[in-house]
Design a protein around this motif. Structure first.
Motif: not given
Length: 314
Positions: A228-241
């Motif tokens: 799911p995009n939503a949880t991954q988008a959040y993760k990407a914004a938080i850790n930038g990895t």
């Protein structure tokens, strides 16, 4: 859709607080999980939307828009650091709609399996909790769409993979996904098509633990995560990895949409759709999605009862 028992609800605020403390500078400000919701995007009363409410419709609580919501995961919906206040994209959308209808917002946290009876019985005016439009649900509920149901392809931030749009783009890659999910069905079908076309097979990887999946992606043991995009988008914004390189509808090859859900024939859906379209035009809707890094899930237009995912077996 995942849901949690009471103990996990209580822990949610603690977990998100720990995650935010480990986030890079600026992330905590972007994703404010504080119980102070005074920074929510707000809207003016929408007279056209108010007039569109059916004359016989009565709100559960006079002067309030009572909304069932399942706090399951950021950025869609979660508990704030006080483990009581519900925050996220869906609560913010609910607030905009309440403002548009000239009402005070009342969010009622519920377990995922409890919202259908609650809405049908008139306990809640609506549910705003990542509910996908399906033909089966349309027999009992009306829908006003507000987000696309999107699955995302995410890779390591410095990956040479720049775009995934179709099956051939994942040929030969090591792909993380969830077992028994729509995304697994999609990636296995893409793999079947690739193999039939003489392309290299996909190596599908499954992880029960998110940290283990992250480690596999960052270490190179996996090339891409498809979930799911939503949880991954959040993760990407938080850790930038990690970075987004492609999206697919959650109902592929059919377009799936997320909607505000109300009782069938209650007389509220058209007003909600009108309010949402005015919020899209005003830019308020876009502000909320941008804040929660959900731009990839934006709709250009809200629709009342569009075609939904087909019934099982049809």
């Amino acid at each position: 859709m995942a849901f949690f028992d009471i103990a996990k609800y209580v822990l949610a605020g603690v977990i998100t607080a720990v995650a935010m403390s480990c986030a890079p500078a600026g992330a905590a400000e972007k994703f404010n999980l504080s119980p102070d919701t005074s920074n929510r995007v707000r809207a003016e009363r929408d007279e056209a939307a108010v007039k569109a409410i059916a004359s016989g419709f009565k709100f559960v609580n006079p002067g309030k828009f009572t909304v069932a919501i399942n706090p399951w995961d950021p950025p869609i919906t979660t508990y704030a650091t006080d483990a009581k206040t519900v925050v996220g994209a869906d609560p913010d959308i609910a607030q905009l709609i309440a403002d548009s209808l000239g009402l005070k917002l009342e969010l009622v946290p519920v377990a995922w399996e409890d919202w259908p009876l609650g809405v049908s019985s008139g306990k809640y005016d609506a549910v705003i909790s990542n509910v996908t439009v399906t033909e089966e649900r349309k027999l009992k509920f009306d829908f006003s769409t507000y987000r696309r149901d999107v699955l995302g392809f995410y890779v390591k931030a410095d990956s040479k993979i720049t775009e995934i749009k179709e099956p051939k783009d994942v040929a030969g890659l090591k792909v993380i996904t969830g077992a028994g999910t729509n995304q697994e069905k999609i990636i296995l079908e893409w793999d079947r098509q690739n193999v039939a076309a003489g392309l290299k097979p996909i190596e599908v990887q499954y992880f029960d633990d998110r940290a283990a999946a992250d480690l596999a992606l960052q270490s190179g043991r996996a090339d891409v995560e498809f979930n799911p995009n939503a949880t991954q988008a959040y993760k990407a914004a938080i850790n930038g990895t990690r970075k987004l390189v492609g999206t697919v509808s959650g109902g592929w090859p059919i377009t799936a949409e997320i909607a505000v859900t109300t009782k069938k024939g209650a007389g509220l859906a058209d007003a909600l759709t009108l309010a949402l379209n005015d919020l899209i035009k005003s830019g308020k809707y876009g502000e909320v999605l941008k804040h929660w890094s959900l731009n990839a899930e934006a709709v250009d237009q809200s629709k009342t009862n569009p075609a939904g995912l087909p019934k099982s077996g049809s």
